[in-house]
Design a protein around this motif. Structure first.
Motif, PDB file in Angstrom:
ATOM      1  N   LEU A 242       0.831  -1.211   0.000  1.00 30.87           N
ATOM      2  CA  LEU A 242       0.000   0.000   0.000  1.00 30.87           C
ATOM      3  C   LEU A 242       0.864   1.259   0.000  1.00 30.87           C
ATOM      4  O   LEU A 242       0.507   2.260  -0.633  1.00 30.87           O
ATOM      5  CB  LEU A 242      -0.930  -0.010   1.215  1.00 30.87           C
ATOM      6  N   LYS A 245       2.142   1.560  -3.552  1.00 28.17           N
ATOM      7  CA  LYS A 245       1.013   1.850  -4.440  1.00 28.17           C
ATOM      8  C   LYS A 245       0.551   3.299  -4.307  1.00 28.17           C
ATOM      9  O   LYS A 245       0.189   3.943  -5.300  1.00 28.17           O
ATOM     10  CB  LYS A 245      -0.144   0.911  -4.102  1.00 28.17           C
ATOM     11  N   THR A 246       0.595   3.830  -3.089  1.00 27.20           N
ATOM     12  CA  THR A 246       0.071   5.168  -2.834  1.00 27.20           C
ATOM     13  C   THR A 246       1.117   6.262  -3.056  1.00 27.20           C
ATOM     14  O   THR A 246       0.810   7.317  -3.624  1.00 27.20           O
ATOM     15  CB  THR A 246      -0.456   5.262  -1.389  1.00 27.20           C
TER      16      THR A 246
END
Length: 384
Positions: A242, A245-246
């Motif tokens: 995450l 991804k972010t």
């Protein structure tokens, strides 16, 4: 000898422990006869380039019993038990690292500023989280086992690599079976001794300490995976995914670099060597440090005190020391963690071999101590 209250020093002065010649190391053997005189007699000199092999019991259990007998107020003053402050510090440090990682996402990875932040801020913060997990391993953040496990997984997040579950079992064995060859994975292996027993080898070891401590246990004593290990692994991988991804890959690179620096040539990382390496041929197996860096490291410098009473939380270790000065003020201690690294590298008489080892017993008995058992580690193992 009290280092703090005399002119003696581990690093200088008229009575320095560093300037003397190494005396032949001898193992202590108690005469095993029916007419045992109750005295200890020195065994034959050992190879000074080998580990110090002992046949005596590790010192902390006997000192713990002696302190409890001399100072029953250790129980009365309720020094043992969890410290509520720990969870708030963990929350603050994890938040700091996540903020720093996100802020640096647009900074060039190979820039001096990126490396400076990873070393000065990230290395110090992640080292603090290493030691938070060490504290939580003894169930000293919450009264129950599972809240402590959850907090350790949370504290693990900025470290980038899942390790808190495996660390718990290895560390508890380090306490219960300190120095036992093949069980205590804090001890260097013979391969490390053969390859790193020189100045360049010690520079390499001190630079990559964190990698040695991460990989060595798996080669020495593998663990059976449990749901606790799997949970730690999955939560960390999801967090890393995450984060990338972010915000891209740089925040994770910052966190991983911070973890590397935290266990490398960093002022706080001196404690890895300071705690159990032998100095100038002494057979003292654990050394404490009472300097200011303890403020960043959950008082892990109070290491004799911690091994004597692993159920005493970090905020109360100074109180424990003050309660039993006749036991602790007479033990030599390190005045500086950074200088421990420097002297470990430069001194030919202190190296990878400077650790005390014991042959593992065929059937290692459980350590029956109410103080150790109070950590609920037996219950934790059963729950897994």
């Amino acid at each position: 000898m009290s280092v703090d209250k005399t002119d003696f020093s581990l690093y200088g002065g008229a009575e320095t422990l560093w300037e003397g010649k190494r005396s032949p190391r001898r193992t202590t053997i108690t005469t095993p006869t029916a007419q045992d005189d109750g005295k200890s007699h020195p065994g034959p000199p050992q190879d000074p380039s080998d580990f110090l092999w002992l046949m005596t019991e590790e010192p902390h259990r006997s000192r713990r019993m002696a302190i409890m007998k001399a100072h029953p107020e250790v129980h009365v003053t309720k020094l043992m038990g969890h410290e509520p402050l720990t969870k708030y510090i963990v929350l603050g440090v994890v938040s700091l690292q996540l903020i720093m990682a996100i802020i640096l996402r647009h900074t060039q990875f190979f820039s001096l500023w990126f490396f400076f932040c990873a070393y000065a801020i990230g290395g110090t913060a992640n080292h603090n989280l290493f030691l938070a997990i060490h504290e939580i391993t003894h169930n000293l953040a919450f009264p129950g086992v599972w809240p402590n496990k959850a907090l350790s997984v949370f504290a693990n997040l900025p470290i980038g690599i899942p390790y808190c579950a495996m660390f718990k079992r290895y560390h508890i064995e380090h306490h219960k079976y300190m120095g036992q060859d093949g069980i205590d994975t804090d001890l260097p292996t013979r391969l490390e001794l053969l390859l790193l027993n020189n100045v360049l080898g010690k520079v390499f070891f001190a630079t990559f300490q964190i990698i040695f401590y991460a990989l060595r246990p798996g080669f020495v004593r593998s663990q059976k995976l449990t749901t606790w290990h799997i949970s730690n692994f999955i939560v960390q991988l999801v967090f890393d995914y995450l984060l990338i991804k972010t915000f891209g890959v740089k925040p994770l690179m910052y966190l991983l670099l911070s973890s590397f620096f935290a266990g490398s040539l960093h002022p706080c990382a001196g404690h890895f060597i300071a705690e159990h390496y032998l100095w100038d041929g002494m057979e003292q197996e654990t050394f404490s440090y009472y300097g200011p860096l303890n403020l960043l490291a959950y008082n892990v410098g109070y290491h004799n005190e911690h091994h004597d009473f692993p159920s005493v939380a970090w905020t109360r270790l100074p109180t424990l020391r003050a309660l039993a000065p006749e036991f602790y003020d007479t033990l030599p201690s390190h005045p500086s963690w950074p200088m421990v690294i420097v002297n470990f590298i430069r001194d030919r008489e202190v190296g990878i071999f400077a650790r005390a080892k014991r042959l593992a017993k065929e059937s290692t008995p459980r350590v029956k101590s109410t103080v150790v058992e109070q950590d609920s580690e037996v219950d934790a193992d059963k729950s897994e």
